[in-house]
Design an enzyme around this catalytic site. Sequence first.
Site, PDB file in Angstrom:
ATOM      1  N   ASN A  70       1.158  -1.262  -0.290  1.00  0.00           N
ATOM      2  CA  ASN A  70       0.451   0.012  -0.121  1.00  0.00           C
ATOM      3  C   ASN A  70       1.234   1.671  -0.101  1.00  0.00           C
ATOM      4  OD1 ASN A  70      -1.878   2.324   0.414  1.00  0.00           O
ATOM      5  ND2 ASN A  70      -2.823   1.339   2.223  1.00  0.00           N
ATOM      6  N   ARG A 129      -2.990  -2.097  -3.097  1.00  0.00           N
ATOM      7  CA  ARG A 129      -3.939  -1.090  -3.118  1.00  0.00           C
ATOM      8  C   ARG A 129      -3.964  -0.414  -4.111  1.00  0.00           C
ATOM      9  NH1 ARG A 129      -4.869   3.791   1.678  1.00  0.00           N
ATOM     10  NH2 ARG A 129      -7.339   3.686   0.538  1.00  0.00           N
ATOM     11  N   HIS A 182     -13.454   3.318   0.477  1.00  0.00           N
ATOM     12  CA  HIS A 182     -13.015   2.388   1.588  1.00  0.00           C
ATOM     13  C   HIS A 182     -13.729   1.140   0.924  1.00  0.00           C
ATOM     14  CE1 HIS A 182     -13.346   5.549   5.193  1.00  0.00           C
ATOM     15  NE2 HIS A 182     -11.958   5.406   4.867  1.00  0.00           N
ATOM     16  N   ARG A 197     -11.744  16.369   7.517  1.00  0.00           N
ATOM     17  CA  ARG A 197     -12.081  16.621   6.156  1.00  0.00           C
ATOM     18  C   ARG A 197     -13.855  17.142   7.047  1.00  0.00           C
ATOM     19  NH1 ARG A 197     -10.997  11.066   3.741  1.00  0.00           N
ATOM     20  NH2 ARG A 197      -9.288  10.688   4.322  1.00  0.00           N
ATOM     21  N   GLU A 249      -7.839  -5.255   5.482  1.00  0.00           N
ATOM     22  CA  GLU A 249      -8.094  -4.260   3.642  1.00  0.00           C
ATOM     23  C   GLU A 249      -6.669  -5.560   3.460  1.00  0.00           C
ATOM     24  OE1 GLU A 249      -8.711  -0.788   5.541  1.00  0.00           O
ATOM     25  OE2 GLU A 249      -9.144  -0.330   3.696  1.00  0.00           O
TER      26      GLU A 249
END
Length: 397
Positions: free
Chosen positions: A7, A90, A179, A240, A383
């Site tokens: 990743n 990823r 996600h 965010r 993940e």
Amino acid sequence: MIVLVVNCGSSSLKYQLVNMENEEVMAKGLVEKITLPDAQLTHKWNGQKKEIVQPIPDHKVAVKLVLDILTDKDCGVIKSMDAIDAVGHRVVHGGEEFASSTLITAEVMKALERCSAMAPLHNPPNIIGIKACEAIMPGVPQVAVFDTSFHQTMPPKAYMYGLPYELYKEDGIRRYGFHGTSHRYVADRIAKVMGVPKKDLRIINCHLGNGSSLAAVKGGVCIDTTMGFTPLAGMLMGTRCGDIDPAIVLNVMDHHNLSTKEMDMLMNKKSGVLGISGVSSDFRDLGEAAANGNDRAQLALDMFHYQVRKLIGALAAAMGGVDVITFTAGVGENGIEDRAAICEGLEYLGAVLDKERNNVRGKDALISTDDSTCKLYVIPTNEEIMIARDTKEIASK
Ligand code: ADP
């Protein structure tokens, strides 16, 4: 089969080496501050840990360093690089080009470059990581697993924005969702844990971390999600802003004479629970500050819990009801008080939190009362294992 999961971020590289015979994680680690003189590799294996600090000029050097340590005679777990059968990467954005994970070919690389326009911060480092692995491990199959692909089953009425249709056709402006690998993992896992086939479940998965998103999974496929064209949409997050009136963007840019870059920074890095509280983007810090009487930290938490609850209602409406609500990622797995606050008032959906059962962290657990018709669960996400599984499946073909 042994799979290396990679990743790559702009200055970091996370890795896991997984033995797919038993899905055991043989080793994992993180390279940070790539390009800086004090770059650092943290490698973990067999309950042990080693740290190396040295200049790492680019991702290729980082990949080389990871392979060196994986094959090192003291802290390695494989004899040579040849033991690695496939690499799973990823990739953040697969646009509309990828509805599932894929073997990386020259064609696929071109498509990934095209998708970079939509994720200028995320896709380029992912691509750099792929190129670095290809250069160092030529001939080893490389697989791309996308954050967006699980959401490609959304119907147009869920993914279109009320903007001129040409913007969708020409610029790809639509909801993509992110996600996805986590949402897919949790949907698979909850079906197993409950012993109910996925096709018979309406799931709302709450991935609550630094970045947060909810996904509505009906009959095993995603029908809607809270993130949008970018990961900025949905509830407010660590830094965010989440959903805001789009006209605010124009107003603030005008009044404060901000460039697009500055506005982007404001919405992505200076907003969310950090912007509201002025304290931190970390939910543990916020909980502490609120307990010590900091009103703005409390407001940030109240807003987050309220927005998650409101979005759960929206997704339940989208599915015509909900059978199970799952909590995952940093806050979802560990935030006992956060889950309690979010679930307050979900009784109308048949979801009643059991306070005792909710006193749990980081493991699969039922947290609703026995008579809840909509179940509540904690399901830790994974993940990496999802990427490793896809990689095994695709590379074995
Ligand atoms: P990322 O999106 O970076 O992968 P994570 O899923 O690791 O984020 O989530 C990080 C968030 O999880 C942080 O805000 C952190 O405070 C929160 N978190 C971790 N442990 C706890 C805890 N015990 N209680 C509440 N929040 C927690």
